[in-house]
Design an enzyme around this catalytic site. Structure first.
Site, PDB file in Angstrom:
ATOM      1  N   ARG A 108     -34.145  82.570  94.485  1.00  0.00           N
ATOM      2  CA  ARG A 108     -33.628  81.241  94.865  1.00  0.00           C
ATOM      3  C   ARG A 108     -34.562  80.531  95.857  1.00  0.00           C
ATOM      4  O   ARG A 108     -34.092  79.829  96.770  1.00  0.00           O
ATOM      5  CB  ARG A 108     -32.245  81.318  95.501  1.00  0.00           C
ATOM      6  CG  ARG A 108     -31.178  81.862  94.642  1.00  0.00           C
ATOM      7  CD  ARG A 108     -30.846  80.991  93.422  1.00  0.00           C
ATOM      8  NE  ARG A 108     -29.909  81.709  92.603  1.00  0.00           N
ATOM      9  CZ  ARG A 108     -30.268  82.577  91.656  1.00  0.00           C
ATOM     10  NH1 ARG A 108     -31.548  82.802  91.394  1.00  0.00           N
ATOM     11  NH2 ARG A 108     -29.361  83.213  90.960  1.00  0.00           N
ATOM     12  N   SER A 144     -23.179  77.729  95.551  1.00  0.00           N
ATOM     13  CA  SER A 144     -23.051  78.819  96.532  1.00  0.00           C
ATOM     14  C   SER A 144     -23.709  78.405  97.841  1.00  0.00           C
ATOM     15  O   SER A 144     -24.821  77.874  97.832  1.00  0.00           O
ATOM     16  CB  SER A 144     -23.739  80.080  96.014  1.00  0.00           C
ATOM     17  OG  SER A 144     -23.015  80.576  94.924  1.00  0.00           O
ATOM     18  N   GLU A 178     -28.331  78.841 101.573  1.00  0.00           N
ATOM     19  CA  GLU A 178     -29.105  78.396 100.417  1.00  0.00           C
ATOM     20  C   GLU A 178     -29.122  76.859 100.404  1.00  0.00           C
ATOM     21  O   GLU A 178     -30.119  76.241 100.041  1.00  0.00           O
ATOM     22  CB  GLU A 178     -28.419  78.935  99.162  1.00  0.00           C
ATOM     23  CG  GLU A 178     -29.208  78.777  97.897  1.00  0.00           C
ATOM     24  CD  GLU A 178     -28.507  79.440  96.698  1.00  0.00           C
ATOM     25  OE1 GLU A 178     -28.054  80.604  96.808  1.00  0.00           O
ATOM     26  OE2 GLU A 178     -28.398  78.771  95.664  1.00  0.00           O
TER      27      GLU A 178
HETATM   28  C1  LIG Z   1     -21.070  73.555  90.920  1.00  0.00           C
HETATM   29  C2  LIG Z   1     -22.469  74.047  91.226  1.00  0.00           C
HETATM   30  C3  LIG Z   1     -22.939  75.202  90.618  1.00  0.00           C
HETATM   31  C4  LIG Z   1     -24.231  75.676  90.903  1.00  0.00           C
HETATM   32  N1  LIG Z   1     -24.653  76.823  90.269  1.00  0.00           N
HETATM   33  C5  LIG Z   1     -25.909  77.275  90.526  1.00  0.00           C
HETATM   34  C6  LIG Z   1     -26.391  78.461  89.881  1.00  0.00           C
HETATM   35  O1  LIG Z   1     -25.725  79.095  89.077  1.00  0.00           O
HETATM   36  N2  LIG Z   1     -27.647  78.879  90.163  1.00  0.00           N
HETATM   37  C7  LIG Z   1     -28.460  78.198  91.032  1.00  0.00           C
HETATM   38  O2  LIG Z   1     -29.610  78.609  91.250  1.00  0.00           O
HETATM   39  N3  LIG Z   1     -28.024  77.083  91.666  1.00  0.00           N
HETATM   40  C8  LIG Z   1     -26.782  76.604  91.432  1.00  0.00           C
HETATM   41  N4  LIG Z   1     -26.332  75.480  92.079  1.00  0.00           N
HETATM   42  C9  LIG Z   1     -27.182  74.834  93.092  1.00  0.00           C
HETATM   43  C10 LIG Z   1     -28.056  73.677  92.542  1.00  0.00           C
HETATM   44  O3  LIG Z   1     -27.481  73.116  91.394  1.00  0.00           O
HETATM   45  C11 LIG Z   1     -29.467  74.139  92.228  1.00  0.00           C
HETATM   46  O4  LIG Z   1     -30.062  74.651  93.381  1.00  0.00           O
HETATM   47  C12 LIG Z   1     -30.321  72.999  91.648  1.00  0.00           C
HETATM   48  O5  LIG Z   1     -31.436  73.558  90.996  1.00  0.00           O
HETATM   49  C13 LIG Z   1     -30.784  71.988  92.699  1.00  0.00           C
HETATM   50  O6  LIG Z   1     -31.453  70.927  92.018  1.00  0.00           O
HETATM   51  P1  LIG Z   1     -31.368  69.425  92.543  1.00  0.00           P
HETATM   52  O7  LIG Z   1     -32.241  68.600  91.658  1.00  0.00           O
HETATM   53  O8  LIG Z   1     -29.963  68.967  92.674  1.00  0.00           O
HETATM   54  O9  LIG Z   1     -32.052  69.570  93.974  1.00  0.00           O
HETATM   55  P2  LIG Z   1     -31.633  68.796  95.322  1.00  0.00           P
HETATM   56  O10 LIG Z   1     -30.306  69.275  95.766  1.00  0.00           O
HETATM   57  O11 LIG Z   1     -31.823  67.341  95.146  1.00  0.00           O
HETATM   58  O12 LIG Z   1     -32.767  69.336  96.312  1.00  0.00           O
HETATM   59  C14 LIG Z   1     -32.767  70.697  96.708  1.00  0.00           C
HETATM   60  C15 LIG Z   1     -34.123  71.005  97.369  1.00  0.00           C
HETATM   61  O13 LIG Z   1     -35.157  70.855  96.405  1.00  0.00           O
HETATM   62  C16 LIG Z   1     -36.108  69.853  96.818  1.00  0.00           C
HETATM   63  N5  LIG Z   1     -36.510  69.134  95.586  1.00  0.00           N
HETATM   64  C17 LIG Z   1     -35.709  68.590  94.641  1.00  0.00           C
HETATM   65  N6  LIG Z   1     -36.457  68.082  93.635  1.00  0.00           N
HETATM   66  C18 LIG Z   1     -37.753  68.301  93.966  1.00  0.00           C
HETATM   67  C19 LIG Z   1     -39.014  68.014  93.320  1.00  0.00           C
HETATM   68  N7  LIG Z   1     -39.085  67.406  92.137  1.00  0.00           N
HETATM   69  N8  LIG Z   1     -40.141  68.381  93.978  1.00  0.00           N
HETATM   70  C20 LIG Z   1     -40.092  69.012  95.172  1.00  0.00           C
HETATM   71  N9  LIG Z   1     -38.960  69.316  95.816  1.00  0.00           N
HETATM   72  C21 LIG Z   1     -37.786  68.969  95.212  1.00  0.00           C
HETATM   73  C22 LIG Z   1     -35.376  68.992  97.817  1.00  0.00           C
HETATM   74  O14 LIG Z   1     -36.285  68.393  98.714  1.00  0.00           O
HETATM   75  C23 LIG Z   1     -34.487  70.032  98.499  1.00  0.00           C
HETATM   76  O15 LIG Z   1     -35.218  70.766  99.455  1.00  0.00           O
HETATM   77  C24 LIG Z   1     -25.062  74.974  91.804  1.00  0.00           C
HETATM   78  C25 LIG Z   1     -24.584  73.789  92.393  1.00  0.00           C
HETATM   79  C26 LIG Z   1     -23.308  73.322  92.108  1.00  0.00           C
HETATM   80  C27 LIG Z   1     -22.830  72.047  92.745  1.00  0.00           C
END
Ligand SMILES: Cc1cc2nc3c(=O)[nH]c(=O)nc-3n(C[C@H](O)[C@H](O)[C@H](O)COP(=O)(O)OP(=O)(O)OC[C@H]3O[C@@H](n4cnc5c(N)ncnc54)[C@H](O)[C@@H]3O)c2cc1C
Length: 308
Positions: free
Chosen positions: A175, A225, A302
């Site tokens: 992660r 999480s 996380e």
């Molecule tokens: C209901 C639910 C279920 C979930 N289940 C899982 C699961 O099973 N497994 C899991 O791993 N996660 C899970 N997550 C967490 C989340 O969905 C993941 O971590 C997801 O990959 C985050 O992506 P995001 O685009 O929303 O990132 P954001 O929340 O927008 O950003 C997260 C981090 O990534 C950075 N970031 C985002 N995009 C970029 C980019 N293009 N370049 C550089 N940095 C960037 C941001 O600066 C920040 O530090 C879950 C979340 C929810 C709400």
């Protein structure tokens, strides 16, 4: 009175047109919390990203990269400076590979690759957020991680260099990636998938989505999480779910204001309506303290903070 020009007025006209001001972070994050962001700047292509990045650097403005906001807690006081929203959305299949914009919704990408006959990503069905967010956080579940599929990515370094890098530059870990800590922006990725049985992959996808609906909050805002699972007790073993320790430490009964621990999963914080980031911080520290006191284990978060 402050007579300085607003940062918006200093942007070149074409970038200014696309930029939004004062958007509440609660509208940009799945936990639905947080005050206004000064400038929300969509990077629709590498050149936009480069120019917004240079704009923030030249003016000494805080700079934050946003994907789908599904792993973030927005600050009540909002976020000054530039919030760069990665909005690159290309999609092209070639052989068993797909080249995709990092701003694509990750689950849409999975559906589209399956539609194109490519299998492999179905394990991640239903993970919210963008492809870029998944890559920099090495998103995963059911024993797999997105990092397994990366061939190369187009990234923008903090010094303004656009570079194509391989998986070794990401430093994929549980992660996490080393790349995220370097403030590098992921703009595009080439993934190698397979040509397995599409019907079986489709069935697996449907099963995972149904499973998520049963176990995760579908009607309440959350950020997934909150804490990382613990390292395995012995090498090669399974990670110990943080949720199990939290449940045994009594977290499910915890609530601070409108922030509460989800009834079906002790490692998920939900927003019951008007939760603030201060509510969440209090709740998260109580959860952490309960596990520390009961098990002598320090949980690591996380979910990241967006804003000061
Ligand atoms: C209901 C639910 C279920 C979930 N289940 C899982 C699961 O099973 N497994 C899991 O791993 N996660 C899970 N997550 C967490 C989340 O969905 C993941 O971590 C997801 O990959 C985050 O992506 P995001 O685009 O929303 O990132 P954001 O929340 O927008 O950003 C997260 C981090 O990534 C950075 N970031 C985002 N995009 C970029 C980019 N293009 N370049 C550089 N940095 C960037 C941001 O600066 C920040 O530090 C879950 C979340 C929810 C709400």
């Amino acid at each position: 009175m402050d007579h300085r020009p607003s940062p918006l007025s200093l942007l070149p006209p074409d970038l200014r047109e696309a930029t939004l001001t004062g958007v509440p972070l609660r509208e940009l994050t799945t936990l639905r919390i947080g005050g206004p962001a000064d400038l929300v700047c969509p990077a629709r292509n590498p050149d936009d990203a480069k120019r917004f990045q240079a704009f923030a650097a030249d003016r000494g403005l805080p700079f934050f990269v946003l994907g789908g906001g599904s792993n973030l807690l927005g600050a009540d006081e909002g976020c000054g400076g530039v919030v760069l929203r990665v909005a690159t959305t290309g999609f092209a299949v070639r052989g068993d590979t797909v080249r995709a914009g990092a701003g694509l919704d990750f689950d849409d990408l999975i559906a589209r690759t399956l539609g194109a006959g490519l299998t492999g990503l179905e394990f991640a069905s239903g993970i919210p957020g963008t492809l870029g967010g998944a890559l920099v956080g090495n998103a995963g579940c059911y024993g797999h991680e997105i990092g397994e599929f990366l061939v190369e990515a187009l990234v923008l370094r903090p010094d303004g260099r656009l570079e194509t890098v391989g998986p070794e530059a990401f430093g994929f870990a549980y992660r996490a990636t080393a790349l995220r800590e370097t403030r590098t922006i992921v703009l595009e990725a080439l993934l190698r998938l397979g040509r397995g049985d599409p019907a079986a992959a489709g069935a697996q996808r449907a099963g995972h989505i149904a499973d998520r609906r049963r176990k995760h909050p579908v009607d309440l805002p959350s950020a997934g999480s909150w804490f990382r699972n613990l390292p395995p007790a012995e090498p090669g073993g399974r990670r110990q779910p943080a949720g199990v320790l939290l449940e045994q430490a009594g977290a499910k009964a915890m609530r601070e204001g409108d922030a509460a621990v989800f009834a079906k999963h002790a490692n998920i914080v939900v927003n019951l309506g008007r939760a603030t980031s201060a509510d969440v911080r209090r709740l998260v520290e109580r959860m952490r303290a309960a596990v520390r006191e009961r098990f002598g284990v320090e949980l690591v978060e996380e979910v990241r903070q967006l804003g000061p």
